[in-house]
Design a protein around this motif. Structure first.
Motif, mmCIF file in Angstrom:
data_model
loop_
_atom_site.group_PDB
_atom_site.id
_atom_site.type_symbol
_atom_site.label_atom_id
_atom_site.label_comp_id
_atom_site.label_asym_id
_atom_site.label_seq_id
_atom_site.Cartn_x
_atom_site.Cartn_y
_atom_site.Cartn_z
ATOM 1 N N VAL A 1 0.861 -1.187 0.000
ATOM 2 C CA VAL A 1 0.000 0.000 0.000
ATOM 3 C C VAL A 1 0.890 1.226 0.000
ATOM 4 C CG1 VAL A 1 -1.692 1.311 1.304
ATOM 5 C CG2 VAL A 1 -1.890 -1.186 1.166
ATOM 6 N N GLN A 2 0.702 2.074 -1.008
ATOM 7 C CA GLN A 2 1.507 3.291 -1.121
ATOM 8 C C GLN A 2 0.830 4.421 -0.353
ATOM 9 O OE1 GLN A 2 4.472 3.669 -2.499
ATOM 10 N NE2 GLN A 2 4.601 1.569 -3.287
ATOM 11 N N PRO A 3 1.504 4.982 0.639
ATOM 12 C CA PRO A 3 0.883 6.066 1.408
ATOM 13 C C PRO A 3 0.801 7.343 0.589
ATOM 14 C CG PRO A 3 3.170 5.815 2.042
ATOM 15 C CD PRO A 3 2.879 4.689 1.094
ATOM 16 N N ALA A 4 -0.158 8.170 0.919
ATOM 17 C CA ALA A 4 -0.224 9.495 0.298
ATOM 18 C C ALA A 4 0.913 10.343 0.839
ATOM 19 C CB ALA A 4 -1.571 10.150 0.610
ATOM 20 N N GLU A 5 1.312 11.313 0.061
ATOM 21 C CA GLU A 5 2.394 12.193 0.483
ATOM 22 C C GLU A 5 1.964 13.008 1.709
ATOM 23 O OE1 GLU A 5 4.870 14.374 -2.435
ATOM 24 O OE2 GLU A 5 4.043 16.164 -1.461
ATOM 25 N N PRO A 6 2.754 13.015 2.778
ATOM 26 C CA PRO A 6 2.394 13.803 3.967
ATOM 27 C C PRO A 6 2.364 15.303 3.644
ATOM 28 C CG PRO A 6 4.143 12.237 4.460
ATOM 29 C CD PRO A 6 3.989 12.257 2.976
ATOM 30 N N ALA A 7 1.530 16.008 4.360
ATOM 31 C CA ALA A 7 1.428 17.452 4.126
ATOM 32 C C ALA A 7 2.741 18.156 4.449
ATOM 33 C CB ALA A 7 0.298 18.031 4.978
ATOM 34 N N ASP A 8 3.472 17.629 5.417
ATOM 35 C CA ASP A 8 4.733 18.256 5.810
ATOM 36 C C ASP A 8 5.936 17.489 5.251
ATOM 37 O OD1 ASP A 8 4.420 15.984 7.289
ATOM 38 O OD2 ASP A 8 5.099 16.868 9.190
ATOM 39 N N VAL A 9 5.776 16.933 4.083
ATOM 40 C CA VAL A 9 6.837 16.108 3.500
ATOM 41 C C VAL A 9 8.158 16.874 3.442
ATOM 42 C CG1 VAL A 9 6.228 16.802 1.129
ATOM 43 C CG2 VAL A 9 7.461 14.661 1.530
ATOM 44 N N ASP A 10 9.224 16.188 3.777
ATOM 45 C CA ASP A 10 10.564 16.765 3.784
ATOM 46 C C ASP A 10 11.213 16.533 2.411
ATOM 47 O OD1 ASP A 10 13.149 17.577 4.261
ATOM 48 O OD2 ASP A 10 13.573 16.057 5.804
ATOM 49 N N VAL A 11 10.928 17.424 1.492
ATOM 50 C CA VAL A 11 11.427 17.249 0.124
ATOM 51 C C VAL A 11 12.949 17.312 0.089
ATOM 52 C CG1 VAL A 11 11.406 18.183 -2.219
ATOM 53 C CG2 VAL A 11 9.297 18.144 -0.864
ATOM 54 N N GLU A 12 13.523 18.232 0.838
ATOM 55 C CA GLU A 12 14.975 18.329 0.857
ATOM 56 C C GLU A 12 15.594 17.023 1.331
ATOM 57 O OE1 GLU A 12 17.948 21.621 2.581
ATOM 58 O OE2 GLU A 12 17.211 20.233 4.135
ATOM 59 N N GLY A 13 15.011 16.427 2.359
ATOM 60 C CA GLY A 13 15.527 15.169 2.874
ATOM 61 C C GLY A 13 15.430 14.050 1.851
#
Length: 910
Positions: A714-726
């Motif tokens: 199951v692929q989770p939805a992207e979190p609202a506070d996703v750490d794109v830089e990380g």
């Protein structure tokens, strides 16, 4: 359908089961042959038979091609075209280039430098290149577009010398040969390396064998681009200059049939047959030219042999009974090499003297005249005739086999000697002899004053030679070699194009391979960059879930689809088209990588940037074609390599040869490859988006390696506070455990993420331990960042110390660290030195096996239960829990017994 007019090159054959409808007429023909044989002899009969076969082929009767011909020029004297150049002026230009090429290497051996180099390869090939420079090689300013030329790697001093004579390079440049970092102004690389000289070289060729296959796929890709209407390549030629010894490499001959099958008449191989490889003769007891002719003819190529210079023409014309041709046919290469290391008198005795008829044929020649009998690769007229015939030939690629002498014109200590490849400097006597042979304006005093530093020499700017060479290059479209070292703008899609990866899969289980392929389909529908994608598939599209592209994007074929497809009534039918977008190269990883390289450098070669997407079983990528991948980085390719069905336990049924536990390590050794092991679809979306920006907007000379898996989750939805830089830099936290008490940090990548998440549950419910989870998208990028920080700190101890990114991210994280992936422990151990705390790793070291995923993960001790035990051991070592808890957990979970493990997820064909 195939007809006599469009039949493929490999189609001739003799019918064996057709009845004789007129035995009487057949008998008459046989009697006629007997009469010819009795009256004219075998030589005459053979000649007539050859002419009949040639005529039959022209009439398209369908007779088999002979695999080899006599050891003479393919183009007879009477068919040679008029030579359009000024031979005297071209001879002088070539002399200047020869001298400066040798001096470039010789001067690089001066005391205190001694960096090596090769003189003899270019010496043998100078005429082959100069005829091209003066009459055939088109620069990128030509109206029909520039040619793509794969220069023989060891001949690079000749190209530098040519550029010096043209005024493109200076004496100081030549004196920087092989001294790239010790001089403030830089230096010239040893061989053709675009990464080291990005405005000059186009193709790296010195890893022998890669030049031939890359040239084939460059020509193939040019056709692909023309068929799709993305670039007009109809007038562009691909030239590959190769060595006869190099043709022993598997890659040199392994793709010949693809060039013939695609009828690549835009491709010409020029094989410098100087009969020598690095240590000795290529075929001392045999004949490499005849061998290569047979291979190329059998593969369907047009073969042109350039064996003998014009001085041999009168002798061959007088050879009425074929004695000289027979001698040429039967003399082994080892003897031909020896002849050019001896003298005219030696050749008279040991070559012509083998037959009384040939001895008489050469009787009127002096020893000096015999010595001056040139081989074809040193005669501009013969070379020009071959090049012109190759350019005019249609329906087949052409190979020109040019007979030359290694070390030609360098003198008796170089010519034909076994050690000539390794000889890097000339003695004072050699210098004087070489000067005299080339008639260079250099005095004895100049040579004697500094034998290590003989002067460079070139014609004055107002000389006939300078004006001639400048006019010829202007007429042909400008200087070569030359590379377009600038970014061609590409309009990239906005973030909406990546929404399929951000929303997750809901309750549906989706493998990361499937998530990536869905994203690719979306991007291929984009109005701006959709057409630029080049999916490259080595016959595994169905495994990767890409068969849905067959009826829509279609498979490119230069011949379209001329057959009735067996699955034509199915929705996902197999469809080939001349305008197809998919490059389906068959079970051929080497060819796939060559196609990737051609597509990934099309911004330079064609002025039209393309985005190759090469997807393969991850085990068969870097492990099989790492050298080709290294060359692609040297050629400054962009694009995406995708190691699908990744992981040693995730591709569970295929066993030892298929299960990849180390490709990330192999990718890590290549500085231009950015390797990522994403766990989630939304991570893939950010990585692809960032990759497109870095490569096609910012112009970085890198490409991406993404490992994706066939295990559904199951692929989770992207979190609202996703750490794109990380995500982009290599690590981000995906969950923080609630509660107090002992705490650990679990670091996981790829298919290891579900194991870590399950371990969180086990640790909490069974042992009261809280565990935070981090997704490590790139162990490799974290390692490189840390090493760069250490190097910066070493070089600048006076400045504030730079802290590695992984150290910054994990600082303040409570408890020990346990890292896991579906790869060897060496992968997560790439960051071990910079993790701020106690650290251990789990991995799949050893050979793969076939079994259920659960059993394999228990066998390698990377499953959730093993992670939990490792975490408890770390906590016990720190004194935060009782030591016996780890032993209790190991017994409870039976971590030494694969039969006790649950089978796990069984799905995942794609």
């Amino acid at each position: 359908m195939t007809t006599e007019q469009n039949r493929p090159p490999i189609s001739d054959g003799l019918p064996t089961q057709v009845p004789d409808t007129d035995p009487g007429e057949t008998s008459e023909w046989l009697d006629s042959l007997d009469g010819l044989l009795d009256a004219g002899g075998r030589t005459r009969a053979r000649y007539v038979m050859q002419r009949l076969v040639e005529h039959a082929r022209k009439r398209q009767i369908g007779v088999p091609a002979s695999t080899s011909t006599d050891y003479v020029n393919t183009i007879p004297v009477e068919a040679e075209p008029h030579y359009p150049g000024d031979e005297a002026v071209e001879h002088r230009i070539r002399a200047f280039v020869r001298w400066n090429a040798a001096m470039t290497v010789h001067r690089a051996q001066r005391p205190g430098i001694g960096v090596g180099g090769h003189i003899s390869t270019y010496a043998s090939a100078a005429n082959l290149y100069e005829v091209g420079y003066n009459h055939f090689f088109r620069g990128r300013g030509h109206a029909g577009g520039g040619d793509q030329i794969f220069f023989q790697g060891h001949a690079s001093p000749g190209m530098y010398a040519r550029s010096f004579v043209e005024g493109r390079l200076t004496e100081d440049d030549l004196d920087g040969f092989r001294q790239e970092v010790s001089r403030p102004q830089g230096g010239l690389p040893s061989y053709p390396h675009p990464r080291l000289m990005p405005d000059y070289w186009q193709f790296p060729t010195v890893s022998m064998g890669l030049g031939p296959i890359n040239a084939i796929y460059q020509a193939l890709f040019n056709r692909y681009m023309d068929d799709r209407g993305l670039a007009d390549t109809k007038q562009q030629q691909v030239w590959a200059f190769l060595g006869d010894g190099e043709m022993d490499e598997v890659e040199s001959r392994g793709a010949l049939q693809f060039a013939a099958g695609a009828e690549l008449d835009n491709l010409t191989f020029v094989v410098n047959c100087n009969l020598q490889r690095l240590d000795g003769p290529v075929r001392g007891n045999g004949k490499i030219v005849q061998e290569l002719e047979s291979y190329f003819r059998g593969a369907g190529w047009n073969v042109i042999k350039v064996m003998w210079g014009r001085e041999w023409d009168p002798l061959l014309a007088a050879d009425a009974d074929g004695a000289l041709v027979n001698l040429m046919n039967t003399t082994p290469d080892g003897d031909y090499q020896t002849f050019k290391a001896e003298s005219g008198a030696f050749v008279r005795e040991h070559f012509f003297g083998r037959d009384t008829r040939t001895k008489a044929l050469a009787q009127h020649l002096t020893d000096d005249q015999i010595w001056d009998l040139r081989r074809g690769g040193h005669d501009d007229r013969k070379i020009y005739a071959a090049y012109r015939a190759a350019m005019a030939h249609e329906g087949q690629p052409t190979v020109i086999l040019a007979h030359t002498v290694k070390g030609y014109k360098l003198g008796s200590t170089f010519e034909g000697r076994n050690a000539t490849h390794q000889m890097k400097k000339l003695s004072l006597d050699d210098l004087k002899g070489f000067r005299d042979a080339l008639d260079m304006p250099v005095t004895d005093e100049q040579l004697e004053a500094s034998p290590y530093l003989p002067p460079y020499v070139k014609p004055a700017e107002d000389s006939p030679e300078h004006e001639y060479l400048q006019e010829r290059r202007r007429a042909l479209g400008g200087a070569i070699p030359s590379r377009r070292n600038s970014v061609v703008p590409v309009a990239l899609p906005d973030t909406d194009a990546y929404k399929s990866t951000k929303r997750g899969s809901g309750k549906q289980k989706v493998a990361t391979t499937q998530a990536l392929v869905r994203l690719l389909k979306d991007l291929m529908r984009d109005k701006e960059i959709g057409k630029r994608w080049v999916p490259i598939i080595p016959d595994e599209a169905r495994t990767f879930g890409m068969d849905a592209m067959f009826p829509t994007a279609k498979i490119w074929s230069p011949h379209g689809q001329q057959y009735l497809s067996v699955d034509r009534d199915l929705f996902l039918s197999y469809k080939e088209s001349e305008q197809g977008q998919l490059m389906h190269v068959g079970i051929n990883e080497a060819g796939s990588m060559a196609a990737f390289t051609a597509a990934g450098t099309s911004g330079d070669t064609l002025g039209v940037p393309m985005i190759p997407f090469y997807i393969f079983y991850s085990m068969f990528g870097f492990q099989r074609t790492a050298d080709a991948i290294w060359a692609a980085t040297d050629q400054l390719a962009n694009g995406f390599l995708v190691g699908a069905t990744a992981g040693r336990t995730t591709l569970n049924g295929e066993g030892l040869q298929h299960e990849d536990g180390h490709s990330i390590l192999l990718a890590h050794t290549n500085p231009a490859v950015l390797s990522y092991d994403p766990a989630f679809g939304y991570e893939i979306g950010h990585l692809v988006q960032d990759g497109l920006k870095r490569m096609y907007e910012d112009g970085e000379h890198v490409f991406y390696y993404l490992t994706v898996y066939n295990e559904p989750m199951v692929q989770p939805a992207e979190p609202a506070d996703v750490d794109v830089e990380g995500i982009l830099k290599g690590i981000h936290r995906v969950s923080v455990a609630e509660g107090q008490g002992p705490r650990v940090q679990l670091l996981a990548s790829g298919s290891g993420m579900p194991w870590a998440q399950k371990a969180v549950e086990l640790l909490a419910s069974d042992w009261g331990v809280a565990a935070d989870v981090w997704s490590v998208t790139s162990w490799s990028e974290l390692n490189r960042d840390a090493i760069a920080a250490e190097r910066e700190n070493l070089r600048h101890p006076e400045a504030e110390a730079r802290v590695p990114y992984v150290t910054q991210k994990l600082s303040g994280a409570e408890g020990p660290f346990v890292a896991v992936s579906d790869y060897m422990r060496s992968v997560p151990d790439l960051i071990s030195r910079w993790v701020p705390g106690d650290y251990t790793s789990l991995g799949t070291d050893g050979f793969g096996h076939s079994d259920t995923r659960g059993a394999l993960r228990r066998h390698f001790n990377v499953d959730a239960e093993s992670i939990a035990v490792a975490a408890l051991q770390q906590l016990a070592a720190r004194g935060e829990i009782k030591p016996e808890l780890a032993a209790q957990a190991a017994a409870k979970y039976q971590i030494t017994d694969p039969t006790a493990a649950e089978a796990g997820e069984a799905g995942g064909d794609s």
